[in-house]
Design an enzyme around this catalytic site. Structure first.
Site, PDB file in Angstrom:
ATOM      1  N   ARG A 168       0.845  -1.194   0.000  1.00  0.00           N
ATOM      2  CA  ARG A 168       0.000   0.000   0.000  1.00  0.00           C
ATOM      3  C   ARG A 168       0.876   1.239   0.000  1.00  0.00           C
ATOM      4  O   ARG A 168       1.750   1.381   0.852  1.00  0.00           O
ATOM      5  CB  ARG A 168      -0.928   0.012   1.219  1.00  0.00           C
ATOM      6  CG  ARG A 168      -1.939  -1.111   1.166  1.00  0.00           C
ATOM      7  CD  ARG A 168      -2.872  -1.157   2.343  1.00  0.00           C
ATOM      8  NE  ARG A 168      -3.635  -2.399   2.293  1.00  0.00           N
ATOM      9  CZ  ARG A 168      -4.468  -2.819   3.230  1.00  0.00           C
ATOM     10  NH1 ARG A 168      -4.673  -2.082   4.296  1.00  0.00           N
ATOM     11  NH2 ARG A 168      -5.100  -3.961   3.098  1.00  0.00           N
ATOM     12  N   SER A 203      -7.810  -1.120   0.828  1.00  0.00           N
ATOM     13  CA  SER A 203      -8.766  -1.448   1.871  1.00  0.00           C
ATOM     14  C   SER A 203      -9.507  -0.239   2.436  1.00  0.00           C
ATOM     15  O   SER A 203     -10.216   0.444   1.728  1.00  0.00           O
ATOM     16  CB  SER A 203      -8.050  -2.225   2.974  1.00  0.00           C
ATOM     17  OG  SER A 203      -8.968  -2.690   3.905  1.00  0.00           O
ATOM     18  N   HIS A 204      -9.259   0.038   3.726  1.00  0.00           N
ATOM     19  CA  HIS A 204      -9.972   1.116   4.413  1.00  0.00           C
ATOM     20  C   HIS A 204      -9.243   2.448   4.275  1.00  0.00           C
ATOM     21  O   HIS A 204      -9.704   3.459   4.792  1.00  0.00           O
ATOM     22  CB  HIS A 204     -10.094   0.765   5.891  1.00  0.00           C
ATOM     23  CG  HIS A 204      -8.759   0.440   6.489  1.00  0.00           C
ATOM     24  ND1 HIS A 204      -8.101  -0.729   6.205  1.00  0.00           N
ATOM     25  CD2 HIS A 204      -7.941   1.134   7.296  1.00  0.00           C
ATOM     26  CE1 HIS A 204      -6.931  -0.735   6.837  1.00  0.00           C
ATOM     27  NE2 HIS A 204      -6.812   0.389   7.497  1.00  0.00           N
ATOM     28  N   ASP A 227     -15.907  -1.376   4.720  1.00  0.00           N
ATOM     29  CA  ASP A 227     -14.785  -0.553   4.243  1.00  0.00           C
ATOM     30  C   ASP A 227     -14.742  -0.549   2.717  1.00  0.00           C
ATOM     31  O   ASP A 227     -15.604  -1.129   2.049  1.00  0.00           O
ATOM     32  CB  ASP A 227     -13.455  -1.019   4.846  1.00  0.00           C
ATOM     33  CG  ASP A 227     -13.048  -2.400   4.375  1.00  0.00           C
ATOM     34  OD1 ASP A 227     -13.919  -3.154   3.903  1.00  0.00           O
ATOM     35  OD2 ASP A 227     -11.853  -2.730   4.474  1.00  0.00           O
ATOM     36  N   ASP A 236     -13.049  -2.070   0.371  1.00  0.00           N
ATOM     37  CA  ASP A 236     -13.029  -3.312  -0.420  1.00  0.00           C
ATOM     38  C   ASP A 236     -13.965  -4.380   0.130  1.00  0.00           C
ATOM     39  O   ASP A 236     -13.974  -5.513  -0.359  1.00  0.00           O
ATOM     40  CB  ASP A 236     -11.602  -3.857  -0.522  1.00  0.00           C
ATOM     41  CG  ASP A 236     -11.023  -4.249   0.825  1.00  0.00           C
ATOM     42  OD1 ASP A 236     -11.339  -3.583   1.820  1.00  0.00           O
ATOM     43  OD2 ASP A 236     -10.259  -5.231   0.896  1.00  0.00           O
ATOM     44  N   ASP A 239     -14.263  -6.066   3.077  1.00  0.00           N
ATOM     45  CA  ASP A 239     -13.975  -7.180   3.982  1.00  0.00           C
ATOM     46  C   ASP A 239     -14.220  -6.820   5.443  1.00  0.00           C
ATOM     47  O   ASP A 239     -14.387  -7.698   6.279  1.00  0.00           O
ATOM     48  CB  ASP A 239     -12.576  -7.778   3.759  1.00  0.00           C
ATOM     49  CG  ASP A 239     -11.475  -6.742   3.783  1.00  0.00           C
ATOM     50  OD1 ASP A 239     -11.759  -5.560   4.052  1.00  0.00           O
ATOM     51  OD2 ASP A 239     -10.310  -7.128   3.536  1.00  0.00           O
ATOM     52  N   ARG A 240     -14.265  -5.530   5.775  1.00  0.00           N
ATOM     53  CA  ARG A 240     -14.522  -5.143   7.174  1.00  0.00           C
ATOM     54  C   ARG A 240     -15.993  -4.816   7.389  1.00  0.00           C
ATOM     55  O   ARG A 240     -16.672  -4.392   6.447  1.00  0.00           O
ATOM     56  CB  ARG A 240     -13.718  -3.897   7.536  1.00  0.00           C
ATOM     57  CG  ARG A 240     -12.237  -4.109   7.482  1.00  0.00           C
ATOM     58  CD  ARG A 240     -11.515  -2.863   7.916  1.00  0.00           C
ATOM     59  NE  ARG A 240     -10.083  -3.127   7.941  1.00  0.00           N
ATOM     60  CZ  ARG A 240      -9.218  -2.528   8.745  1.00  0.00           C
ATOM     61  NH1 ARG A 240      -9.626  -1.592   9.559  1.00  0.00           N
ATOM     62  NH2 ARG A 240      -7.949  -2.832   8.700  1.00  0.00           N
ATOM     63  N   THR A 300      -1.894 -10.670  14.050  1.00  0.00           N
ATOM     64  CA  THR A 300      -2.761  -9.810  13.236  1.00  0.00           C
ATOM     65  C   THR A 300      -2.525 -10.094  11.757  1.00  0.00           C
ATOM     66  O   THR A 300      -1.390 -10.110  11.297  1.00  0.00           O
ATOM     67  CB  THR A 300      -2.436  -8.336  13.539  1.00  0.00           C
ATOM     68  OG1 THR A 300      -2.810  -8.092  14.893  1.00  0.00           O
ATOM     69  CG2 THR A 300      -3.187  -7.401  12.623  1.00  0.00           C
ATOM     70  N   GLU A 341     -11.257 -10.485  13.946  1.00  0.00           N
ATOM     71  CA  GLU A 341     -10.213  -9.596  14.446  1.00  0.00           C
ATOM     72  C   GLU A 341     -10.865  -8.330  14.986  1.00  0.00           C
ATOM     73  O   GLU A 341     -11.924  -7.907  14.498  1.00  0.00           O
ATOM     74  CB  GLU A 341      -9.262  -9.219  13.316  1.00  0.00           C
ATOM     75  CG  GLU A 341      -8.490 -10.378  12.753  1.00  0.00           C
ATOM     76  CD  GLU A 341      -7.465  -9.885  11.750  1.00  0.00           C
ATOM     77  OE1 GLU A 341      -6.323  -9.673  12.154  1.00  0.00           O
ATOM     78  OE2 GLU A 341      -7.822  -9.692  10.583  1.00  0.00           O
ATOM     79  N   SER A 359     -10.003  -5.527  14.396  1.00  0.00           N
ATOM     80  CA  SER A 359      -9.965  -4.488  13.362  1.00  0.00           C
ATOM     81  C   SER A 359     -11.185  -4.590  12.427  1.00  0.00           C
ATOM     82  O   SER A 359     -11.082  -4.302  11.249  1.00  0.00           O
ATOM     83  CB  SER A 359      -8.673  -4.598  12.566  1.00  0.00           C
ATOM     84  OG  SER A 359      -8.534  -5.909  12.042  1.00  0.00           O
ATOM     85  N   LYS A 391     -11.850 -12.125   5.209  1.00  0.00           N
ATOM     86  CA  LYS A 391     -12.949 -11.665   6.041  1.00  0.00           C
ATOM     87  C   LYS A 391     -14.031 -11.092   5.127  1.00  0.00           C
ATOM     88  O   LYS A 391     -13.739 -10.717   3.984  1.00  0.00           O
ATOM     89  CB  LYS A 391     -12.463 -10.659   7.073  1.00  0.00           C
ATOM     90  CG  LYS A 391     -11.687  -9.479   6.540  1.00  0.00           C
ATOM     91  CD  LYS A 391     -11.047  -8.763   7.707  1.00  0.00           C
ATOM     92  CE  LYS A 391     -10.406  -7.450   7.297  1.00  0.00           C
ATOM     93  NZ  LYS A 391      -9.000  -7.588   6.893  1.00  0.00           N
TER      94      LYS A 391
HETATM   95  C1  G16 Z   1      -5.692  -5.896   7.146  1.00  0.00           C
HETATM   96  C2  G16 Z   1      -5.606  -7.355   7.430  1.00  0.00           C
HETATM   97  C3  G16 Z   1      -6.214  -7.653   8.767  1.00  0.00           C
HETATM   98  C4  G16 Z   1      -5.597  -6.784   9.846  1.00  0.00           C
HETATM   99  C5  G16 Z   1      -5.737  -5.351   9.458  1.00  0.00           C
HETATM  100  C6  G16 Z   1      -5.085  -4.375  10.421  1.00  0.00           C
HETATM  101  O1  G16 Z   1      -7.037  -5.545   6.987  1.00  0.00           O
HETATM  102  O2  G16 Z   1      -6.260  -8.102   6.439  1.00  0.00           O
HETATM  103  O3  G16 Z   1      -6.054  -9.006   9.014  1.00  0.00           O
HETATM  104  O4  G16 Z   1      -6.220  -7.004  11.074  1.00  0.00           O
HETATM  105  O5  G16 Z   1      -5.147  -5.148   8.203  1.00  0.00           O
HETATM  106  O6  G16 Z   1      -3.735  -4.461  10.303  1.00  0.00           O
HETATM  107  P1  G16 Z   1      -2.772  -3.389  10.959  1.00  0.00           P
HETATM  108  O7  G16 Z   1      -3.140  -3.353  12.414  1.00  0.00           O
HETATM  109  O8  G16 Z   1      -1.416  -3.947  10.688  1.00  0.00           O
HETATM  110  O9  G16 Z   1      -3.034  -2.061  10.311  1.00  0.00           O
HETATM  111  P2  G16 Z   1      -7.517  -4.734   5.718  1.00  0.00           P
HETATM  112  O10 G16 Z   1      -9.002  -4.610   5.892  1.00  0.00           O
HETATM  113  O11 G16 Z   1      -6.784  -3.435   5.777  1.00  0.00           O
HETATM  114  O12 G16 Z   1      -7.101  -5.561   4.540  1.00  0.00           O
END
Ligand code: G16
Length: 564
Positions: A24, A116-117, A292, A294, A296-297, A361, A380, A382, A393
């Site tokens: 990213r 993602s978010h 979010d 994409d 998944d959240r 994580t 998670e 998150s 997710k």
């Molecule tokens: C990603 C991962 C998750 C993780 C999250 C937060 O989510 O797929 O498993 O919990 O990042 O990670 P960090 O605490 O390292 O920022 P996503 O939704 O961003 O793909």
């Protein structure tokens, strides 16, 4: 017409190391000459011979730069001997939809274009993530191999004359001839595969009665917020067209925008404030949910914006899976959560006699357990929840699971939680995020914590704040041995555990694109006192957490950017 691939000379870029979930960076970084090409070629180099004759799924949340990236992927894939790309129309596929497509078509993997978010648009973030043949995010071994290739890349292959203009706009199949081989690009409807998966998992006619009401039961009024992200496409098909939700009152922000309408598409109390305010101000809403960028959240709130922590959401789902047809058919195996996630689900696992796993994580750590048939449901803190129906997710799945429980129990969200706490006690949980700190300061703070927990009198030390005293019983930097392949993940977060079971956890985020985000997780279990405001209960532990880490001194920050 037969097309020929060419070899383009390039040099490595620094910092193409995938984080918690893919690479990213700011859009302008991906726009640099050869930057995206290098990373895509490095994926293919890491995959080696498996690429030849393979099929890959490609799609993402439609954020700014997606179309350019897809055109680059098409040309590089064609030149590397890929036989076929299956691409969502206009490049749109949610992360769960990619995972499902990889599994349905039984293909080599997929390339997901999302940050993602993280915010999108020309000034914000883009991301590229590789998913493997089980449909899940690449494990560390594959990400490491990709990264190693980015460091030594000298050339990439591409087919410059392959006409990609408007190729992804219209559903259909085009066959090109590249270097004497057929190369097929199939553009598919973004939602059909995912919608049919959800219809297999859940009882849609029953869910429709929840949304529409029946003669004996009033409609359960939902407000589903796609936050201008990719889920809009799926929310319209599932909630509006299949389940009968009103397009005017039950859903919002369901048109995917390439800059997410300048918002931060992150479903939490801070960034999904619009939804929280609407549900708080309008008592007719029984449930609010947001996703979010994409898809998944997810975040779930009840009437008057009663907040369900992701840790509690996971525990409630674990306790009620039997009302979902998928689990009636496939059974419920183990449960899992990431280490910083509060241990509410552990209590359900122990009551139900299920295996329970605690992983670092990152959703990638659940994949092996699912493939081995030992894990059915995981989550998670998150805002990620999901099951073994795919290997990502899944935000929409989580809301459909909640609606199934609501249909089954005929109770409000708040009453379901209160009933759960009265049975199991409550894990109070909060997370403080300090976004975009100076990287050096954040690293120094983590080094200070390492030193502190290593000092010989740390275990046994007591900290008091606001009349509450916590005594350290254990402290470490979490490491994990995968029970299936014995791979080891070290340095996954500093844990300070207290005698009463409370925990403080410190990690640096692996999903940001600039600076460092410090996350402090605060978790405390109460058996009887289950109805107090979480921030009140956790205040002493928060202060102790700040004292132990000296966070203010290192970062100069007086307050977190986000509290969840
Ligand atoms: C990603 C991962 C998750 C993780 C999250 C937060 O989510 O797929 O498993 O919990 O990042 O990670 P960090 O605490 O390292 O920022 P996503 O939704 O961003 O793909």
């Amino acid at each position: 017409m037969s097309l020929s691939s060419v070899v383009v000379t390039t040099t490595p870029f620094e910092g193409q190391k995938p984080g918690t979930s893919g690479l990213r960076k700011k859009v302008k970084v991906f726009m640099e000459k050869h930057y995206t090409e290098n990373f895509i070629q490095s994926i293919f180099n890491a995959l080696g011979d498996k690429v030849k004759g393979s099929t890959l799924i490609v799609g993402g949340d439609g954020r700014y730069f997606s179309k350019q990236a897809i055109n680059i992927i098409i040309r590089i894939a064609s030149a590397n001997g890929v036989a076929k790309l299956i691409i969502g129309q206009l490049g749109i596929l949610s992360t769960p939809a990619v995972s499902s497509l990889i599994r349905t078509h039984n293909v080599l993997g997929g390339i997901v274009l999302t940050a993602s978010h993280n915010p999108g648009g020309i000034r914000n973030d883009f991301g590229i993530k590789y998913n493997i043949e089980n449909g899940g995010p690449a494990p560390d071994s594959v990400s490491d191999a990709i990264y190693e290739n980015t460091k030594k890349i000298t050339e990439y292959r591409t087919t410059p004359k392959l006409e990609t203009d408007r190729l992804i706009d219209i559903i259909g199949t085009t066959t090109f001839n590249v270097d004497g081989r057929d190369f097929v690009v199939e553009i598919i409807d973004s939602a059909i595969n995912y919608v049919s998966l959800m219809k297999e998992i859940f009882d849609f006619p029953k869910l429709r009665t929840v949304i529409r009401g029946t003669e004996t039961r009033p409609a359960f009024n939902v407000l589903i917020d796609s936050m201008n992200g990719v889920t809009g496409v799926y929310v319209r098909r599932i909630f509006v067209e299949e389940l009968g939700a009103s397009p005017d009152h039950n859903v919002c922000r369901i048109i995917p925008l390439d800059n997410f309408g300048e918002i931060h598409p992150d479903p939490n109390l801070t960034y999904a404030k619009d939804l929280v305010d609407k549900v708080k101000d309008n008592e007719e809403y029984d449930l609010g949910a947001a996703f979010d960028g994409d898809g998944d959240r997810n975040m779930i709130i009840g009437k008057k914006a009663f907040f369900v922590t992701p840790s509690d959401s996971l525990a409630v789902l674990a306790n009620n899976l039997q009302c979902i047809p998928y689990f009636q058919k496939n059974g419920v195996h183990g449960f899992a959560r990431s280490m910083p996630t509060a241990a509410a689900v552990d209590r359900v696992a122990s009551k139900l006699g299920k295996e329970m796993f605690e992983v670092p994580t990152g959703w990638k750590y659940f994949g092996n357990l699912m493939d081995a048939g030992r894990l059915s449901l995981c989550g998670e803190e998150s805002f990620g929840t999901g099951s073994d129906h795919i290997r990502e997710k899944d935000g929409i799945w989580a809301v459909l699971a909640w609606l199934s429980i609501i249909e089954h129990k005929n109770m409000s969200v708040e009453d379901i939680l209160k009933e759960h706490w009265s049975t199991y006690g409550r894990n109070y949980f909060t997370r403080y995020d300090y976004e975009e700190c100076e990287s050096d300061a954040a690293n120094q703070m983590m080094a200070h914590l390492e030193q502190t927990i290593a000092s010989k009198d740390f275990v046994g030390k007591s900290y008091t704040f606001g009349g509450k005293t916590y005594t350290v019983s254990q402290a470490d930097n979490f490491s994990y041995v995968d029970p299936i392949d014995n791979s080891v993940a070290k340095n996954q977060g500093i844990r300070v555990l207290f005698e009463d079971g409370s925990r403080l956890i410190y990690r640096l985020s692996g999903t940001g694109s600039s600076g460092a985000t410090i996350r402090v997780y605060i978790d405390s279990y109460e058996k009887e006192n289950v109805l107090t405001d979480a921030q009140v209960v956790l205040k002493p532990l928060v202060e102790i957490g700040l004292e132990i880490s000296q966070l203010k001194k290192f970062t100069g920050r007086d307050a977190p950017t986000v509290i969840t």
